[in-house]
Design a protein around this motif. Structure first.
Motif, PDB file in Angstrom:
ATOM      1  N   TYR A 225       6.656   1.900  -4.427  1.00  0.00           N
ATOM      2  CA  TYR A 225       7.094   1.575  -3.069  1.00  0.00           C
ATOM      3  C   TYR A 225       8.594   1.294  -3.051  1.00  0.00           C
ATOM      4  O   TYR A 225       9.123   0.607  -3.934  1.00  0.00           O
ATOM      5  CB  TYR A 225       6.348   0.345  -2.550  1.00  0.00           C
ATOM      6  CG  TYR A 225       6.941  -0.220  -1.284  1.00  0.00           C
ATOM      7  CD1 TYR A 225       6.685   0.373  -0.051  1.00  0.00           C
ATOM      8  CD2 TYR A 225       7.772  -1.342  -1.327  1.00  0.00           C
ATOM      9  CE1 TYR A 225       7.239  -0.141   1.113  1.00  0.00           C
ATOM     10  CE2 TYR A 225       8.329  -1.861  -0.165  1.00  0.00           C
ATOM     11  CZ  TYR A 225       8.055  -1.255   1.037  1.00  0.00           C
ATOM     12  OH  TYR A 225       8.609  -1.758   2.186  1.00  0.00           O
TER      13      TYR A 225
ATOM     14  N   SER B 194       1.975  11.301  -0.537  1.00  0.00           N
ATOM     15  CA  SER B 194       2.067  10.271   0.501  1.00  0.00           C
ATOM     16  C   SER B 194       2.979   9.147   0.045  1.00  0.00           C
ATOM     17  O   SER B 194       3.081   8.848  -1.142  1.00  0.00           O
ATOM     18  CB  SER B 194       0.677   9.722   0.816  1.00  0.00           C
ATOM     19  OG  SER B 194       0.121   9.119  -0.337  1.00  0.00           O
TER      20      SER B 194
ATOM     21  N   LEU C 245       2.752   1.292  -7.063  1.00  0.00           N
ATOM     22  CA  LEU C 245       2.636   2.201  -5.922  1.00  0.00           C
ATOM     23  C   LEU C 245       3.938   2.964  -5.654  1.00  0.00           C
ATOM     24  O   LEU C 245       3.994   3.753  -4.705  1.00  0.00           O
ATOM     25  CB  LEU C 245       2.243   1.414  -4.667  1.00  0.00           C
ATOM     26  CG  LEU C 245       0.875   0.725  -4.716  1.00  0.00           C
ATOM     27  CD1 LEU C 245       0.661  -0.134  -3.479  1.00  0.00           C
ATOM     28  CD2 LEU C 245      -0.246   1.749  -4.846  1.00  0.00           C
TER      29      LEU C 245
ATOM     30  N   ARG D 277      -2.070  -5.071   0.392  1.00  0.00           N
ATOM     31  CA  ARG D 277      -3.486  -4.949   0.052  1.00  0.00           C
ATOM     32  C   ARG D 277      -3.692  -4.988  -1.465  1.00  0.00           C
ATOM     33  O   ARG D 277      -4.596  -5.666  -1.959  1.00  0.00           O
ATOM     34  CB  ARG D 277      -4.032  -3.643   0.630  1.00  0.00           C
ATOM     35  CG  ARG D 277      -5.557  -3.520   0.599  1.00  0.00           C
ATOM     36  CD  ARG D 277      -6.017  -2.217   1.230  1.00  0.00           C
ATOM     37  NE  ARG D 277      -5.502  -2.075   2.591  1.00  0.00           N
ATOM     38  CZ  ARG D 277      -4.575  -1.186   2.940  1.00  0.00           C
ATOM     39  NH1 ARG D 277      -4.076  -0.346   2.047  1.00  0.00           N
ATOM     40  NH2 ARG D 277      -4.148  -1.117   4.189  1.00  0.00           N
ATOM     41  N   ALA D 278      -2.836  -4.296  -2.195  1.00  0.00           N
ATOM     42  CA  ALA D 278      -2.975  -4.253  -3.649  1.00  0.00           C
ATOM     43  C   ALA D 278      -2.686  -5.603  -4.291  1.00  0.00           C
ATOM     44  O   ALA D 278      -3.289  -5.972  -5.301  1.00  0.00           O
ATOM     45  CB  ALA D 278      -2.043  -3.195  -4.226  1.00  0.00           C
TER      46      ALA D 278
ATOM     47  N   SER E 269       4.013   5.208  -0.065  1.00  0.00           N
ATOM     48  CA  SER E 269       3.393   3.887   0.040  1.00  0.00           C
ATOM     49  C   SER E 269       4.094   3.057   1.100  1.00  0.00           C
ATOM     50  O   SER E 269       5.314   3.165   1.306  1.00  0.00           O
ATOM     51  CB  SER E 269       3.451   3.170  -1.314  1.00  0.00           C
ATOM     52  OG  SER E 269       2.714   3.878  -2.277  1.00  0.00           O
ATOM     53  N   ARG E 270       3.315   2.212   1.768  1.00  0.00           N
ATOM     54  CA  ARG E 270       3.840   1.341   2.807  1.00  0.00           C
ATOM     55  C   ARG E 270       3.685  -0.121   2.390  1.00  0.00           C
ATOM     56  O   ARG E 270       2.982  -0.432   1.432  1.00  0.00           O
ATOM     57  CB  ARG E 270       3.095   1.589   4.120  1.00  0.00           C
ATOM     58  CG  ARG E 270       3.173   3.022   4.636  1.00  0.00           C
ATOM     59  CD  ARG E 270       2.196   3.204   5.783  1.00  0.00           C
ATOM     60  NE  ARG E 270       0.828   2.911   5.358  1.00  0.00           N
ATOM     61  CZ  ARG E 270      -0.195   2.750   6.192  1.00  0.00           C
ATOM     62  NH1 ARG E 270      -0.001   2.811   7.499  1.00  0.00           N
ATOM     63  NH2 ARG E 270      -1.406   2.505   5.728  1.00  0.00           N
TER      64      ARG E 270
ATOM     65  N   GLN F 172       1.375  -9.004   4.710  1.00  0.00           N
ATOM     66  CA  GLN F 172       2.482  -8.059   4.781  1.00  0.00           C
ATOM     67  C   GLN F 172       3.812  -8.793   4.924  1.00  0.00           C
ATOM     68  O   GLN F 172       4.834  -8.340   4.424  1.00  0.00           O
ATOM     69  CB  GLN F 172       2.276  -7.084   5.939  1.00  0.00           C
ATOM     70  CG  GLN F 172       3.251  -5.908   5.932  1.00  0.00           C
ATOM     71  CD  GLN F 172       2.854  -4.830   6.911  1.00  0.00           C
ATOM     72  OE1 GLN F 172       1.680  -4.692   7.252  1.00  0.00           O
ATOM     73  NE2 GLN F 172       3.822  -4.050   7.370  1.00  0.00           N
TER      74      GLN F 172
ATOM     75  N   ASP G 141       0.178  -1.205   2.106  1.00  0.00           N
ATOM     76  CA  ASP G 141      -0.488  -0.813   0.856  1.00  0.00           C
ATOM     77  C   ASP G 141      -0.185  -1.813  -0.255  1.00  0.00           C
ATOM     78  O   ASP G 141      -1.066  -2.192  -1.030  1.00  0.00           O
ATOM     79  CB  ASP G 141      -0.028   0.593   0.441  1.00  0.00           C
ATOM     80  CG  ASP G 141      -0.342   1.637   1.496  1.00  0.00           C
ATOM     81  OD1 ASP G 141      -1.424   1.550   2.107  1.00  0.00           O
ATOM     82  OD2 ASP G 141       0.497   2.528   1.708  1.00  0.00           O
TER      83      ASP G 141
END
Length: 344
Positions: A52, A4, A50, A13-14, A6-7, A19, A10
Motif C-alpha cells: 500500500y 488491483s 499489501l 481490515r488486515a 490496495s486501499r 481506517q 484493505d
C-alpha cells in the motif's frame, strides 16, 4: 491483467484497526494521537504486505525510486539483546524504512581519542554514499553536525540536539513536558520538598528534564533545590543526609547508574521506598534493583526511530517543503512501584 491497488480500508481490515488509525499511522500523526507502537507496527506490516502507498503521496514516489538511507552512530550502540537501550530506536528505523521502500546501510568508523566515531575523515564525508542519514548517540560531535548542515547533506538526529548557528533536523522526546507532569503528580500526592540527581555531562535531553522539573516547582511556588550533576562515584551518604534533613520526600534521578548508588545509600540508612522516600527514574532503561518496578519516564523509542525515517524521506523528496524539521514526541510516565504519598 492490471493488478488491483490496495486501499486504506484493505490495510485497516488486515491489521484489525479502524481506517482512521491507518490514516494517522501513514501520515505521521499516530504518535500525537497516542496510538501505541504495537498498533502502529501492525499497520505498517499490513501496509507492507499489501504494498500500500498513500495515493498521490511522495512516499509512493519513494517506493519506485528507493533511497539508500545511512545509519551512523557516534559511539558503539548496536544492541546485543532486545533489552538494550537502543534496540527499539533501531527497530523503529528498520520498520519504517521497509514501509517507505528504502534500503539501509550502517556506517561505522574507528573512534578517535575521545571515543567518538567521526563523520569526516581526510576532509571527506563518510556518509556521502547514502542519500541521507540518521544519526544516533549520546555524545554527538557538534563540529561534524555543523559541517553536515553547512554542506547541505540531508540528515536527521534521533534525539534532541542543537548546534549553534545551524538549524539541524531532529526527532526527540518531549522530556521537559513529561518531567513537569511527573512533578504535578507528585505534588498531587502531597510532596512539597524535592531533590534532583542529574548526569555530569549535560546534553539537551538532560537539560530538558531539569528545565521541566524546575519549571513545575516554580508553577507551584515550591522551592527549587540545588541540583547535583555528578558522576555516580561522586555521590556520598552525606548528600542524602542533607536532603533528608531539608525535608525531602521525593527524588528525581536521570540515570540508572546514579539510581544504583542512591538505592545503596537508602539501604544503608535503613529507609524504605516509597514508604520513607519516593524515587522516580527519568529514563525507562532496564533496572534490576530491588523487587519492585521503578517509577519512570517512558521514552517513545520505536516511534522516534520511525518518525525520523519519515522526516528524512520527506526531506529527500521535498527538500524545500513547509513542514516541521524539529519534532519532539510526547512521552509517558508511570509512578507505580517507587512513588507514593510522603510519610506523615
Amino acid at each position: 491483467m492490471k493488478r488491483s491497488v490496495s486501499r486504506q480500508a484493505d490495510v485497516a481490515r488486515a491489521a484489525g484497526v479502524s481506517q482512521s488509525t491507518v490514516s494517522m499511522v501513514m501520515n505521521g500523526t499516530a504518535d500525537l494521537g497516542r496510538i501505541s507502537a504495537g498498533t502502529q507496527r501492525k499497520v505498517l506490516d499490513a501496509a507492507r504486505r499489501l504494498q500500500y502507498a498513500p495515493t498521490g503521496s511522495r512516499r509512493a514516489v519513494a517506493r519506485t525510486t528507493p533511497h539508500l538511507l545511512g545509519v551512523h552512530t557516534f559511539e558503539p550502540i548496536f544492541p546485543t539483546s532486545s533489552r538494550d537501550y537502543y534496540f527499539e530506536f533501531l527497530r523503529g528505523i528498520e520498520e519504517q524504512a521497509a514501509a517507505e521502500g528504502c534500503n539501509l546501510v550502517l556506517f561505522t568508523a574507528a573512534p578517535d581519542e575521545d571515543g567518538i566515531r567521526r563523520i569526516f575523515a581526510d576532509d571527506a564525508n563518510r556518509l556521502r554514499q547514502a542519500s541521507g542519514s540518521l544519526l544516533l548517540g549520546h555524545h554527538a560531535d557538534r563540529e561534524d553536525l555543523a559541517r553536515l548542515a553547512y554542506e547541505g547533506y540531508p540528515f536527521v538526529y534521533v534525539g534532541h540536539r542543537e548546534v549553534p548557528g545551524a538549524a539541524i533536523s531532529y526527532v526527540g522526546g518531549d522530556y521537559r513536558t513529561t518531567t513537569g507532569e511527573i512533578v504535578d503528580d507528585l505534588v498531587a500526592l502531597g510532596h512539597r520538598a524535592f531533590a534532583y540527581l542529574g548526569e555530569h555531562e549535560r546534553d539537551e535531553p538532560q537539560v530538558d528534564r531539569w528545565t521541566g522539573f524546575a519549571g513545575a516547582l516554580e508553577r507551584f511556588d515550591l522551592p527549587v533545590p540545588e541540583p547535583v550533576f555528578d558522576h555516580p562515584s561522586g555521590l556520598t551518604t552525606g548528600w542524602l543526609d542533607q536532603a533528608l534533613a531539608a525535608g525531602t520526600t521525593a527524588i528525581l534521578v536521570e540515570s540508572v547508574s546514579l539510581l544504583r548508588v542512591l538505592a545503596a545509600m537508602i539501604g544503608l540508612r535503613g529507609l524504605s521506598v516509597p514508604g520513607d522516600l519516593s524515587v522516580v527514574l527519568l529514563v525507562d532503561d532496564e533496572v534490576e534493583i530491588g523487587s519492585v518496578p521503578w517509577a519512570t519516564l517512558q521514552i517513545p523509542r520505536n516511534a522516534m526511530g520511525r518518525r525520523a525515517v519519515r522526516l528524512l524521506t520527506t526531506m529527500l523528496t521535498d527538500p524545500d517543503g513547509d513542514y516541521d524539521r524539529q519534532i519532539l514526541l510526547p512521552c509517558a510516565h508511570s509512578l507505580d512501584g517507587t512513588a507514593g504519598p510522603p510519610p506523615r
